[in-house]
Structures are given as structure tokens and as C-alpha cells.
Design a protein around this motif. Sequence first.
Motif, PDB file in Angstrom:
ATOM      1  N   GLY A 228      66.560 -50.575  -7.062  1.00  0.00           N
ATOM      2  CA  GLY A 228      67.912 -50.950  -7.461  1.00  0.00           C
ATOM      3  C   GLY A 228      68.923 -50.408  -6.471  1.00  0.00           C
ATOM      4  N   SER A 229      69.868 -49.604  -6.947  1.00  0.00           N
ATOM      5  CA  SER A 229      70.867 -49.004  -6.065  1.00  0.00           C
ATOM      6  C   SER A 229      70.481 -47.592  -5.635  1.00  0.00           C
ATOM      7  CB  SER A 229      72.230 -48.978  -6.762  1.00  0.00           C
ATOM      8  OG  SER A 229      72.144 -48.263  -7.988  1.00  0.00           O
ATOM      9  N   PHE A 230      69.197 -47.233  -5.801  1.00  0.00           N
ATOM     10  CA  PHE A 230      68.701 -45.922  -5.393  1.00  0.00           C
ATOM     11  C   PHE A 230      67.641 -46.082  -4.300  1.00  0.00           C
ATOM     12  CE2 PHE A 230      70.408 -45.090  -9.558  1.00  0.00           C
ATOM     13  CZ  PHE A 230      70.918 -43.806  -9.478  1.00  0.00           C
ATOM     14  N   PHE A 231      67.447 -45.008  -3.526  1.00  0.00           N
ATOM     15  CA  PHE A 231      66.366 -44.942  -2.556  1.00  0.00           C
ATOM     16  C   PHE A 231      65.488 -43.749  -2.880  1.00  0.00           C
ATOM     17  CE2 PHE A 231      68.670 -48.029  -0.178  1.00  0.00           C
ATOM     18  CZ  PHE A 231      67.734 -48.631   0.659  1.00  0.00           C
ATOM     19  N   LEU A 232      64.173 -43.964  -2.831  1.00  0.00           N
ATOM     20  CA  LEU A 232      63.181 -42.947  -3.161  1.00  0.00           C
ATOM     21  C   LEU A 232      62.523 -42.464  -1.872  1.00  0.00           C
ATOM     22  CD1 LEU A 232      61.789 -41.637  -5.714  1.00  0.00           C
ATOM     23  CD2 LEU A 232      59.993 -43.350  -5.391  1.00  0.00           C
ATOM     24  N   PHE A 233      62.408 -41.124  -1.718  1.00  0.00           N
ATOM     25  CA  PHE A 233      61.834 -40.536  -0.511  1.00  0.00           C
ATOM     26  C   PHE A 233      60.741 -39.531  -0.894  1.00  0.00           C
ATOM     27  CE2 PHE A 233      66.183 -41.703   0.523  1.00  0.00           C
ATOM     28  CZ  PHE A 233      66.043 -42.386   1.725  1.00  0.00           C
TER      29      PHE A 233
ATOM     30  N   HIS B 261      81.180 -42.455  -6.405  1.00  0.00           N
ATOM     31  CA  HIS B 261      80.297 -41.524  -7.105  1.00  0.00           C
ATOM     32  C   HIS B 261      78.992 -41.344  -6.308  1.00  0.00           C
ATOM     33  CE1 HIS B 261      83.148 -42.664 -10.161  1.00  0.00           C
ATOM     34  NE2 HIS B 261      82.557 -43.822 -10.409  1.00  0.00           N
ATOM     35  N   SER B 262      78.205 -40.396  -6.694  1.00  0.00           N
ATOM     36  CA  SER B 262      76.884 -40.191  -6.090  1.00  0.00           C
ATOM     37  C   SER B 262      75.996 -39.423  -7.054  1.00  0.00           C
ATOM     38  CB  SER B 262      76.994 -39.430  -4.762  1.00  0.00           C
ATOM     39  OG  SER B 262      77.371 -38.083  -4.978  1.00  0.00           O
ATOM     40  N   LEU B 263      74.702 -39.663  -6.946  1.00  0.00           N
ATOM     41  CA  LEU B 263      73.724 -38.975  -7.768  1.00  0.00           C
ATOM     42  C   LEU B 263      72.459 -38.774  -6.944  1.00  0.00           C
ATOM     43  CD1 LEU B 263      73.052 -37.847 -10.587  1.00  0.00           C
ATOM     44  CD2 LEU B 263      72.114 -40.104 -11.160  1.00  0.00           C
ATOM     45  N   GLU B 264      72.002 -37.529  -6.877  1.00  0.00           N
ATOM     46  CA  GLU B 264      70.794 -37.190  -6.141  1.00  0.00           C
ATOM     47  C   GLU B 264      69.928 -36.281  -7.012  1.00  0.00           C
ATOM     48  OE1 GLU B 264      71.833 -35.282  -2.531  1.00  0.00           O
ATOM     49  OE2 GLU B 264      73.192 -36.870  -1.860  1.00  0.00           O
ATOM     50  N   ALA B 265      68.630 -36.427  -6.865  1.00  0.00           N
ATOM     51  CA  ALA B 265      67.697 -35.569  -7.589  1.00  0.00           C
ATOM     52  C   ALA B 265      66.450 -35.377  -6.738  1.00  0.00           C
ATOM     53  CB  ALA B 265      67.326 -36.166  -8.942  1.00  0.00           C
ATOM     54  N   ASP B 266      65.825 -34.244  -6.878  1.00  0.00           N
ATOM     55  CA  ASP B 266      64.555 -34.014  -6.185  1.00  0.00           C
ATOM     56  C   ASP B 266      63.701 -33.066  -6.998  1.00  0.00           C
ATOM     57  OD1 ASP B 266      64.765 -31.098  -4.972  1.00  0.00           O
ATOM     58  OD2 ASP B 266      66.692 -32.059  -4.557  1.00  0.00           O
TER      59      ASP B 266
ATOM     60  N   ARG C 182      65.938 -30.284  -9.111  1.00  0.00           N
ATOM     61  CA  ARG C 182      67.390 -30.106  -9.079  1.00  0.00           C
ATOM     62  C   ARG C 182      68.094 -31.449  -9.139  1.00  0.00           C
ATOM     63  NH1 ARG C 182      64.806 -27.530  -6.024  1.00  0.00           N
ATOM     64  NH2 ARG C 182      65.766 -25.591  -6.694  1.00  0.00           N
ATOM     65  N   LEU C 183      69.320 -31.396  -9.619  1.00  0.00           N
ATOM     66  CA  LEU C 183      70.147 -32.581  -9.808  1.00  0.00           C
ATOM     67  C   LEU C 183      71.519 -32.297  -9.225  1.00  0.00           C
ATOM     68  CD1 LEU C 183      70.517 -35.404 -11.252  1.00  0.00           C
ATOM     69  CD2 LEU C 183      71.423 -34.079 -13.183  1.00  0.00           C
ATOM     70  N   ARG C 184      72.051 -33.241  -8.440  1.00  0.00           N
ATOM     71  CA  ARG C 184      73.384 -33.115  -7.852  1.00  0.00           C
ATOM     72  C   ARG C 184      74.142 -34.410  -8.094  1.00  0.00           C
ATOM     73  NH1 ARG C 184      69.627 -31.174  -4.585  1.00  0.00           N
ATOM     74  NH2 ARG C 184      69.386 -33.198  -3.547  1.00  0.00           N
ATOM     75  N   GLY C 185      75.320 -34.297  -8.657  1.00  0.00           N
ATOM     76  CA  GLY C 185      76.111 -35.489  -8.937  1.00  0.00           C
ATOM     77  C   GLY C 185      77.574 -35.286  -8.610  1.00  0.00           C
ATOM     78  N   ARG C 186      78.243 -36.359  -8.204  1.00  0.00           N
ATOM     79  CA  ARG C 186      79.681 -36.349  -7.957  1.00  0.00           C
ATOM     80  C   ARG C 186      80.316 -37.519  -8.671  1.00  0.00           C
ATOM     81  NH1 ARG C 186      80.053 -38.215  -3.175  1.00  0.00           N
ATOM     82  NH2 ARG C 186      81.194 -40.115  -3.705  1.00  0.00           N
ATOM     83  N   LEU C 187      81.383 -37.245  -9.399  1.00  0.00           N
ATOM     84  CA  LEU C 187      82.111 -38.276 -10.122  1.00  0.00           C
ATOM     85  C   LEU C 187      83.521 -38.354  -9.542  1.00  0.00           C
ATOM     86  CD1 LEU C 187      82.253 -40.277 -12.511  1.00  0.00           C
ATOM     87  CD2 LEU C 187      83.049 -38.358 -13.928  1.00  0.00           C
TER      88      LEU C 187
END
Length: 419
Positions: free
Chosen positions: A49-54, A95-100, A122-127
Motif C-alpha cells: 500500500g503506502s508503506f515499504f517493508l525492509f 505525517h509519517s509512521l515507522e516501525a521496526d 520500536r514505533l516512531r510517528g509524526r502527526l
Amino acid sequence: MRHAVTVTGLAGLVTLLSAGTAARAQVAPPPRPAERQSDEFEPVGGRIGSFFLFPSLETRIEYDDNILALPSEGEGDVELTVRGGVAIESRWQRHSLEADAYVQQNFHGRFTTEDVMEGGARLRGRLDISRDTSARLIASLDSLAEDRANITSAGQARRPTRFRRADALFALAQDFGRVQVVGDAQMVVLDFDDATRADGTVLNQDFRDSTYLRASLTTLVEVSPRVSGLLRGQVDRLTYSGNPDTPDPFDRDTTGYAIEAGMKLELSNLLFGEVRAGVLHRQVDDPSADGLTGASFGANLTWAATPLTTLRLFADRQVEEGGSQLVSGNVRSQARVEVEHELLRNLVLEGRAGFARIETIGQVETSADEYNLMVGATWKLDRNFRVFARADRFQRFADDAFFREFTRNRVTAGVRLVF
């Protein structure tokens, strides 16, 4: 230190938040050589979708000449570590959302009691609430084994001490034209398992369980397009859970505050970051124990010395869990210099030199000095493969036997596969 918590705040937090506020049109610092992206050497990832998996997989082998961090007659060992991880990143315009997440297992040739499995997420988000307002959340949860080199590590333990760390940070930034205000709050919870001595007896570690709460408010005032004045105030509280079976000899809980002034800099296109200084105070709840009043400082400066070479200066003062029922915590004053050089487009050299002074707060007054040197290199073979190597030396000198002195040298080589 895996479980240190800060007295004067997270370095670079103000820079991180102000850079995300659209109203202030500031020049972003150039990426460091290790962060510089080149299409032919960057992983593609998998689109969801609108995410990329690494996904990633790393294997490294290391020789440590003092695997148990002993004061004398240290013994060496070879360690193999396998680490698997996955990261996901949003590709939104706003906005942004990252998780690893990761899990790793190490294996030792001789000292198999040092074999441990660790993992975390961990989870990092910006609104982006509006053009002038943004909020950030950073949260993590880790299950770890304490490094033998940690100053709070239980030296008598047969195996590395296990603990869990939960960390949550929320920050809100509001831009008022030439003035920006940043508020943040943090909570860190540490939960230690009991350790075991070589003779099988239990080494109680419940007294180290702690909760750290911190809140701060930072004001940035634009003096010129490239210089902003900075004023920061912080209050924090460190409390220990304790153990009713082995009560503490005194109340180790502490409360502290720090007030700092400084500058956020963007001098030309080469020097970026912030510097700050002020005063901090810590008060121990037990009136029989001395607190601390002294200098508070911090620096996080990046200098692009040439298009291929970047230097970074980092310094701060922070408090950490003390590792003893006789102290309420340790204050760590530290500084380090890092350098990165892009020898080739896909080969980056790096070096680091660091120093730390550790002082106790509580019924024991003593200190220790730590020195660290590291050199390394990372070679990107293509989009997916990275080869890396490094060598580092660590030394600790102490005033007395409360902190153990030792020297450790390590050499590491490994390969990382990223998709």
C-alpha cells in the motif's frame, strides 16, 4: 549504556522537532557519508500500500580479549551473532509512521554462559496537525542482557543479567513565527531478573527495578535566519520499586531539575546543531544522603568539513540507575567525537573517540573515568549486501574498588543483507 536515562534531555530532540515544522524554512543539514543515499546501492524494499517493508539479516563474528570485563587476567573468546530484523516506513505526503523489530542470538566458543537472545520493537510517528503544529511519538520495548562492561553490571553473576526496558516519549511543537515552543514528556521503566552466582546462590536484582519520568519545555527564538536562541527547563523523577525481602538501607528515590540556555546553529551550509549549558540539581528523598548541584550541558554539532568528510561532536550529562543499594544513581558526564569519510561512493570509513566521567549519588561518594576508541568501515557491495568491520578499545579507571577497572579490546567483522 543500554539503560541510561537522561537528566538534561534527549540530545537533538529540539533539532528533530523544529526541522519537522513547515513554517520555519530552514536549510536541512547535509546527510553524513554513512546516511548518503545512492540509488544503485540502496535497498528497494517491498511495497505494501503506502508503506515499504525492509527485511534484513546480519551475521557478525567478534573476538573479545576480556569477555567477562575482569580487572585482571581477562580471558578472550570468539562470539558469533545472528540478527534478523524488519522495518516498515510510510510514504505519505503528510505525517509519517515507522516501525521496526529485531531478534538476535549470540554464541560463544568457550564461555557458553554468555550466550543470550535479545529482541525488541520500536514505533516512531509524526502527526502534522497544522502548518505550525506537529506532534511526535517514539515508543520501544526491549528484552535485553546487560553488557558485562556496563558500570552497573553485577560482576558476580554467572550469566549476563536479564532485564526489560520500556520507553515512551511524546513531544509537541508549536511555531509562532520567530518563536517556537517544544514540550515533551518521557517515561522509562526497567525490570531486572535475579542473577545467579557461580555457586548457584541467587543474586537479587529487584532493587534495580525503576521508573523514570521526565517533562521539559524548550523555547526557540529566531535571532537570524541561521541562529536561534534556546531556553530549556526540565523536571524529572527516578523511583525504585524495591524488594520487601531485602529493604534498601535508605530511600534512594530522587527528584531533579535542569535549566539550560544555548543556541541552535545553521552556520553556512557546513555547521549544524545545538549547544546549551546551565545548572542541574538532584535531591535524594532520604535526608541522610547528599544530592547534587552542578553544571548541566549538552552539544550535538555536525560539521561537513568537506563534501566527503563529516565530523560530529556530542556531549551531555545524564543520570542512570546506580546498580547498588548504597547509591540512588550515577551521574554520567560524557563527550565523544565522531568522523566519517566517504573513501568511495560505496565505502565509508569511520572513527570515534569518547570520554565519560561517572559520579555516584547517595551514601557512597566515588567516581570512575571511561575511555573508548573505535575505527571501522562499511562497504556496500550492491543494493542488498553490506560488509563491515571495526576495532575498538575500552578502558575504565576508578578511584576505589566500588567500580571495577578493566581494559577490553574487540575486533568485529560481519555481513548484512537488506532487501
